[in-house]
Design a protein around this motif. Structure first.
Motif, PDB file in Angstrom:
ATOM      1  N   ARG A  95      15.519  12.107  -3.716  1.00 39.14           N
ATOM      2  CA  ARG A  95      14.100  12.120  -4.083  1.00 39.14           C
ATOM      3  C   ARG A  95      13.536  13.534  -3.972  1.00 39.14           C
ATOM      4  O   ARG A  95      12.322  13.723  -3.967  1.00 39.14           O
ATOM      5  CB  ARG A  95      13.311  11.172  -3.181  1.00 39.14           C
ATOM      6  N   ALA A  96      14.426  14.502  -3.805  1.00 39.29           N
ATOM      7  CA  ALA A  96      14.038  15.914  -3.675  1.00 39.29           C
ATOM      8  C   ALA A  96      13.076  16.129  -2.514  1.00 39.29           C
ATOM      9  O   ALA A  96      12.231  17.016  -2.540  1.00 39.29           O
ATOM     10  CB  ALA A  96      13.419  16.420  -4.969  1.00 39.29           C
ATOM     11  N   ASN A  97      13.204  15.299  -1.462  1.00 39.29           N
ATOM     12  CA  ASN A  97      12.352  15.468  -0.289  1.00 39.29           C
ATOM     13  C   ASN A  97      13.200  15.796   0.931  1.00 39.29           C
ATOM     14  O   ASN A  97      14.427  15.796   0.869  1.00 39.29           O
ATOM     15  CB  ASN A  97      11.505  14.215  -0.033  1.00 39.29           C
ATOM     16  N   LYS A  98      12.529  16.104   2.036  1.00 39.65           N
ATOM     17  CA  LYS A  98      13.224  16.497   3.261  1.00 39.65           C
ATOM     18  C   LYS A  98      12.622  15.757   4.438  1.00 39.65           C
ATOM     19  O   LYS A  98      11.450  15.370   4.425  1.00 39.65           O
ATOM     20  CB  LYS A  98      13.108  18.008   3.477  1.00 39.65           C
ATOM     21  N   GLU A  99      13.447  15.589   5.476  1.00 42.70           N
ATOM     22  CA  GLU A  99      12.962  14.899   6.670  1.00 42.70           C
ATOM     23  C   GLU A  99      11.859  15.709   7.348  1.00 42.70           C
ATOM     24  O   GLU A  99      10.861  15.164   7.800  1.00 42.70           O
ATOM     25  CB  GLU A  99      14.128  14.663   7.636  1.00 42.70           C
ATOM     26  N   ASP A 100      12.039  17.015   7.415  1.00 42.81           N
ATOM     27  CA  ASP A 100      11.010  17.900   7.957  1.00 42.81           C
ATOM     28  C   ASP A 100      10.509  18.765   6.801  1.00 42.81           C
ATOM     29  O   ASP A 100      11.153  19.726   6.394  1.00 42.81           O
ATOM     30  CB  ASP A 100      11.591  18.763   9.078  1.00 42.81           C
ATOM     31  N   LEU A 101       9.354  18.411   6.279  1.00 40.55           N
ATOM     32  CA  LEU A 101       8.816  19.061   5.087  1.00 40.55           C
ATOM     33  C   LEU A 101       8.641  20.567   5.270  1.00 40.55           C
ATOM     34  O   LEU A 101       8.778  21.339   4.318  1.00 40.55           O
ATOM     35  CB  LEU A 101       7.474  18.414   4.727  1.00 40.55           C
ATOM     36  N   TRP A 102       8.362  21.004   6.515  1.00 42.41           N
ATOM     37  CA  TRP A 102       7.989  22.401   6.743  1.00 42.41           C
ATOM     38  C   TRP A 102       9.160  23.277   7.172  1.00 42.41           C
ATOM     39  O   TRP A 102       8.994  24.482   7.347  1.00 42.41           O
ATOM     40  CB  TRP A 102       6.878  22.467   7.800  1.00 42.41           C
ATOM     41  N   ASP A 103      10.333  22.675   7.366  1.00 43.24           N
ATOM     42  CA  ASP A 103      11.497  23.460   7.773  1.00 43.24           C
ATOM     43  C   ASP A 103      12.312  23.808   6.531  1.00 43.24           C
ATOM     44  O   ASP A 103      13.123  23.027   6.054  1.00 43.24           O
ATOM     45  CB  ASP A 103      12.342  22.670   8.772  1.00 43.24           C
ATOM     46  N   THR A 104      12.113  25.014   6.015  1.00 42.59           N
ATOM     47  CA  THR A 104      12.777  25.402   4.767  1.00 42.59           C
ATOM     48  C   THR A 104      14.260  25.691   4.957  1.00 42.59           C
ATOM     49  O   THR A 104      15.002  25.794   3.979  1.00 42.59           O
ATOM     50  CB  THR A 104      12.106  26.653   4.169  1.00 42.59           C
ATOM     51  N   TYR A 105      14.688  25.822   6.218  1.00 41.24           N
ATOM     52  CA  TYR A 105      16.079  26.167   6.476  1.00 41.24           C
ATOM     53  C   TYR A 105      16.958  24.949   6.755  1.00 41.24           C
ATOM     54  O   TYR A 105      18.178  25.055   6.778  1.00 41.24           O
ATOM     55  CB  TYR A 105      16.173  27.128   7.669  1.00 41.24           C
ATOM     56  N   LYS A 106      16.344  23.818   6.993  1.00 35.36           N
ATOM     57  CA  LYS A 106      17.110  22.617   7.322  1.00 35.36           C
ATOM     58  C   LYS A 106      17.386  21.826   6.049  1.00 35.36           C
ATOM     59  O   LYS A 106      16.471  21.319   5.405  1.00 35.36           O
ATOM     60  CB  LYS A 106      16.347  21.750   8.328  1.00 35.36           C
ATOM     61  N   ASP A 107      18.640  21.726   5.694  1.00 37.71           N
ATOM     62  CA  ASP A 107      19.026  21.004   4.489  1.00 37.71           C
ATOM     63  C   ASP A 107      19.391  19.563   4.811  1.00 37.71           C
ATOM     64  O   ASP A 107      19.859  19.254   5.916  1.00 37.71           O
ATOM     65  CB  ASP A 107      20.237  21.673   3.824  1.00 37.71           C
ATOM     66  N   VAL A 108      19.192  18.698   3.827  1.00 40.65           N
ATOM     67  CA  VAL A 108      19.641  17.310   3.957  1.00 40.65           C
ATOM     68  C   VAL A 108      21.171  17.306   3.883  1.00 40.65           C
ATOM     69  O   VAL A 108      21.782  18.116   3.181  1.00 40.65           O
ATOM     70  CB  VAL A 108      19.035  16.444   2.830  1.00 40.65           C
ATOM     71  N   ALA A 109      21.779  16.411   4.618  1.00 38.46           N
ATOM     72  CA  ALA A 109      23.246  16.326   4.643  1.00 38.46           C
ATOM     73  C   ALA A 109      23.792  16.067   3.240  1.00 38.46           C
ATOM     74  O   ALA A 109      23.112  15.502   2.377  1.00 38.46           O
ATOM     75  CB  ALA A 109      23.679  15.212   5.587  1.00 38.46           C
ATOM     76  N   LYS A 110      25.029  16.471   3.022  1.00 34.86           N
ATOM     77  CA  LYS A 110      25.684  16.234   1.740  1.00 34.86           C
ATOM     78  C   LYS A 110      25.948  14.739   1.557  1.00 34.86           C
ATOM     79  O   LYS A 110      26.074  14.004   2.526  1.00 34.86           O
ATOM     80  CB  LYS A 110      27.010  16.998   1.685  1.00 34.86           C
ATOM     81  N   PRO A 111      26.064  14.273   0.318  1.00 33.56           N
ATOM     82  CA  PRO A 111      26.386  12.857   0.083  1.00 33.56           C
ATOM     83  C   PRO A 111      27.722  12.482   0.711  1.00 33.56           C
ATOM     84  O   PRO A 111      28.588  13.338   0.923  1.00 33.56           O
ATOM     85  CB  PRO A 111      26.440  12.748  -1.442  1.00 33.56           C
ATOM     86  N   TYR A 112      27.889  11.187   0.995  1.00 37.38           N
ATOM     87  CA  TYR A 112      29.143  10.712   1.586  1.00 37.38           C
ATOM     88  C   TYR A 112      30.325  10.914   0.628  1.00 37.38           C
ATOM     89  O   TYR A 112      31.469  11.014   1.071  1.00 37.38           O
ATOM     90  CB  TYR A 112      29.033   9.227   1.945  1.00 37.38           C
ATOM     91  N   ILE A 113      30.049  10.951  -0.671  1.00 31.30           N
ATOM     92  CA  ILE A 113      31.096  11.185  -1.660  1.00 31.30           C
ATOM     93  C   ILE A 113      30.853  12.554  -2.286  1.00 31.30           C
ATOM     94  O   ILE A 113      29.812  12.776  -2.907  1.00 31.30           O
ATOM     95  CB  ILE A 113      31.091  10.099  -2.750  1.00 31.30           C
ATOM     96  N   PRO A 114      31.774  13.518  -2.139  1.00 34.17           N
ATOM     97  CA  PRO A 114      31.561  14.861  -2.702  1.00 34.17           C
ATOM     98  C   PRO A 114      31.576  14.837  -4.226  1.00 34.17           C
ATOM     99  O   PRO A 114      32.111  13.919  -4.857  1.00 34.17           O
ATOM    100  CB  PRO A 114      32.739  15.659  -2.144  1.00 34.17           C
ATOM    101  N   ARG A 115      31.018  15.881  -4.831  1.00 33.65           N
ATOM    102  CA  ARG A 115      30.847  15.935  -6.285  1.00 33.65           C
ATOM    103  C   ARG A 115      32.175  15.837  -7.041  1.00 33.65           C
ATOM    104  O   ARG A 115      32.252  15.230  -8.100  1.00 33.65           O
ATOM    105  CB  ARG A 115      30.122  17.227  -6.679  1.00 33.65           C
ATOM    106  N   ARG A 116      33.230  16.396  -6.466  1.00 32.25           N
ATOM    107  CA  ARG A 116      34.516  16.385  -7.178  1.00 32.25           C
ATOM    108  C   ARG A 116      35.058  14.965  -7.347  1.00 32.25           C
ATOM    109  O   ARG A 116      35.894  14.717  -8.218  1.00 32.25           O
ATOM    110  CB  ARG A 116      35.539  17.235  -6.428  1.00 32.25           C
ATOM    111  N   ASP A 117      34.585  14.040  -6.498  1.00 33.94           N
ATOM    112  CA  ASP A 117      35.044  12.654  -6.598  1.00 33.94           C
ATOM    113  C   ASP A 117      34.000  11.744  -7.239  1.00 33.94           C
ATOM    114  O   ASP A 117      34.122  10.517  -7.186  1.00 33.94           O
ATOM    115  CB  ASP A 117      35.413  12.119  -5.205  1.00 33.94           C
TER     116      ASP A 117
END
Length: 675
Positions: A95-117
């Protein structure tokens, strides 16, 4: 020969076993160390330690953390996803959102299935369910062969708009199973048949990645129990508040994610109803966290907005439980603004609180309670001894000296901050949901729930606190109190004022036929089936919905719209009765009744018990001589005036000054916070 029922709840530190005698309703408990590398070993160790004869067991119910731990640790088998061409990144865009809206350095975890798969095929279905582009079978077979070469262990199939027409997804599954017949395939149209592609894709993805792990665990445990003489189906607790058989686990493995925390909510609802309180707040406080749940009019509050990792929702219906980092091992600390804080950092099981003598020097809630006299010098029947001097030193150096307080002022400050944090969690699930805490009883359990329950209840003006007979293993008891349960649903997407009653009835009958088939496969007889209908509805043009019960004898769709207005007013304190209402989804809860033994009931004879000791305990800045009781000596009808401490193997109950407590017919302690 007596018949017994066994429930096992696996925790991070201990595995709890609850054994009920069907004839008398008597319950005994056992604890054994958990084995995180293979939870099955702890389960079987507990069975042996409790000397359970599996040939005599009529029901074995199990709350497991296998799926939850697999998702948290990402110790997952290689899994693939097959998507509509151009949509392989839906689960990464989210949804292009983040758990902490104001923390620009904290990324959401990668999906359980990587892009190559995450591979794609050409196909397309429009929003009305019309097949614009049939599945390109050359693409499908190419993808299937690639995945076979990669040795994937599970596959999710997620196509656009498949919730309204699953034809292409089903054909893709058929081709995959032709090429790789032994690999489980989860298709999103069956896992979660509803609009909002990210939520549907994410749920199917979670189901696919945990399926091999969970199915392997369940199969091994079933075989091990059968080898020991258990002749029935293993029942596994799921987040919706029911149990499922190993057959259902193969299709809906992700329903076991969060299994453990649901057990406590189920038990608190049951105990509240038993005590005559249909409105109950479950308060499960352990060593590192506190779980809060709400049951209203005898039913738990259900949500579909939950996840193990932020950004990857699992949209199976789940009992709503709020978990915060507040437990016996939560650390006291001073923030940059000079304020006292408590948690979420924790001393954990090891080194644990300072008084455990394992090297921790920072004060915890347990240390504060030892300093205040609310905890004695031993826990778990003497298996754990506590050092009051180390507790006092930790409180002194962590809080008393930095804040210029006396030792007891500092200890009380630590406990007050912890209680305030937990009271705020209760407010989030009660007041913010439209419920008044004063209309509820607080069911306090877990190792530390009864220690803090009365203070939290007083903070919220809750009139009654219920402490179950065995607070430390109440979650395991919850596993004994559930039926087989499945949730089936389908999208509807129509305005209520444009819906014919016959059309709505046909939608429900279709789902109910599917529900009956599932229960029949699990050996449930027709007389033991209960099907209840609900509808998710919203004001037309919105996308957030509310679930409304649907009576089996409803005659007019307008009655359903009126029920939605009433529920909206209760939840949000307003309703727009002039606005159009849309039906978003129709759902059926399918229950297969499991015969239940009744808990042992005792004759109530009011009396005032004699304390086994007295000791100084601090409350509100003053020292009191509190009466100390051993819970196993208390009989039904016992009446106790605070201040009092009630000690037992798995917990300690605190009755503050000006409060009273009594033991009911089911051996629950009922604390009257009004005195």
């Amino acid at each position: 020969m007596t018949k017994t029922r066994v429930a096992v709840d696996v925790g991070g530190t201990f595995t709890d076993i609850c054994i009920m005698d069907e004839t008398t309703g008597a319950i005994r408990i056992e604890k054994t160390a958990s084995t995180p590398d293979d939870p099955m070993r702890a389960v079987m160790n507990g069975v042996g330690q409790a000397e359970i004869d599996l040939t005599d067991v009529s029901m074995f119910s199990h709350g497991t953390t296998v799926a939850t731990n697999a998702l948290i640790t990402r110790n997952l088998p290689r899994t693939a996803m097959v998507c509509t061409e151009g949509f392989r990144d839906v689960v990464e865009i989210r949804r292009a959102n983040k758990e902490d809206l104001w923390d620009t350095y904290k990324d959401v975890a990668k999906p359980y299935i990587p892009r190559r798969d995450r591979l794609t095929v050409r196909e397309r279905v429009d929003a009305e369910g019309q097949v614009l582009t049939p599945l390109n079978e050359d693409d499908a077979r190419r993808v299937a062969n690639v995945l076979k070469k990669r040795g994937v262990k599970s596959i999710a199939v997620c196509f656009m708009n498949s919730y309204v027409n699953p034809e292409n997804e089903k054909r893709m599954r058929d081709i995959l199973l032709e090429v790789i017949p032994d690999v489980p395939v989860s298709i999103s149209a069956e896992i979660m048949p509803e609009i909002f592609e990210h939520e549907r894709f994410s749920t199917a993805m979670a189901n696919a990645v945990v399926s091999p792990v969970v199915v392997d665990y369940v199969s091994r445990l079933s075989d091990k129990l059968a080898d020991g003489g258990y002749a029935r189906e293993l029942l596994l607790l799921h987040t919706g508040g029911g149990v499922m058989t190993p057959r259902a686990v193969r299709d809906y493995a992700a329903r076991l994610a969060g299994s453990g925390i649901a057990a406590g909510a189920i038990a608190s609802r049951f105990i509240g109803n038993l005590c005559g309180y249909p409105n109950t707040i479950g308060f499960d406080m352990g060593g590192t966290s506190t779980d809060v749940s709400v049951s209203y009019q005898g039913e738990p509050r259900i949500t579909k907005d939950w996840y193990i990792e932020y950004g990857y929702p699992i949209r199976f219906p789940s009992i709503e439980v709020l978990t915060i980092g507040a437990g016996g091992g939560s650390l006291a600390w001073k923030d940059e603004g000079g304020s006292l804080r408590n948690g979420p950092q924790s001393a954990g099981a090891y080194p644990g609180p300072a008084c455990y003598k394992n090297g921790n020097e920072t004060a915890t809630n347990t240390d504060a309670n030892v300093v205040l006299g609310r905890l004695g010098t031993s826990l778990a029947g003497g298996k754990v001894t506590l050092d009051p001097a180390l507790a006092a030193e930790a409180v002194r150096t962590t809080v008393a000296e930095p804040f210029g307080m006396t030792l007891h002022e500092a200890a009380e400050a630590i406990v007050r901050v912890a209680n305030a944090n937990m009271a705020n969690a209760v407010r989030l699930l009660s007041i913010s949901r439209g419920y008044d805490p004063r209309d509820f009883a607080l069911c306090a359990f877990g190792g530390a729930g009864a220690l803090h329950g009365a203070a939290v209840a007083r903070e919220l003006s809750i009139p009654t606190v219920i402490v179950p007979p065995n607070p430390g293993v109440t979650s395991a008891l919850g596993c004994l109190l559930v039926d087989i349960q499945h949730d089936f649903s389908d999208s509807f997407m129509k305005r209520a004022d444009q819906t014919e009653m016959a059309e709505l009835e046909a939608a429900y009958r279709k789902i109910e036929a599917e529900a009956r088939t599932q229960l029949e496969h699990e050996g449930v007889e027709e007389k033991d089936m209960i099907l209840t209908r609900t509808a998710e509805m919203m004001y037309h043009g919105q996308w957030r919905s509310l679930e409304v019960p649907v009576s089996a004898d409803i005659q007019d769709v307008q009655d359903l719209a009126d029920a939605f207005h009433a529920e909206h007013e209760r939840e949000y304190n307003y309703a727009r009765k002039e606005a159009a209402v849309s039906i978003f989804r129709v759902a059926v809860k399918a229950i297969g009744l499991v015969p239940k033994a009744e808990l042992q009931k005792h004759a109530v004879t009011p009396y005032t018990p004699e304390p086994v000791a007295h000791r100084p305990v601090w409350f509100e800045g003053s020292e009191f001589q509190a009466s100390v009781f051993e819970r196993e000596t208390l009989k039904a009808g016992a009446k106790i005036a605070g201040p009092a401490i009630i000690e037992q193997f798995d917990s300690t109950t605190v009755v503050p000054p000006a409060m009273t407590a009594e033991v009911d017919a089911y051996m629950n302690i009922l604390i009257d916070t009004k005195g």
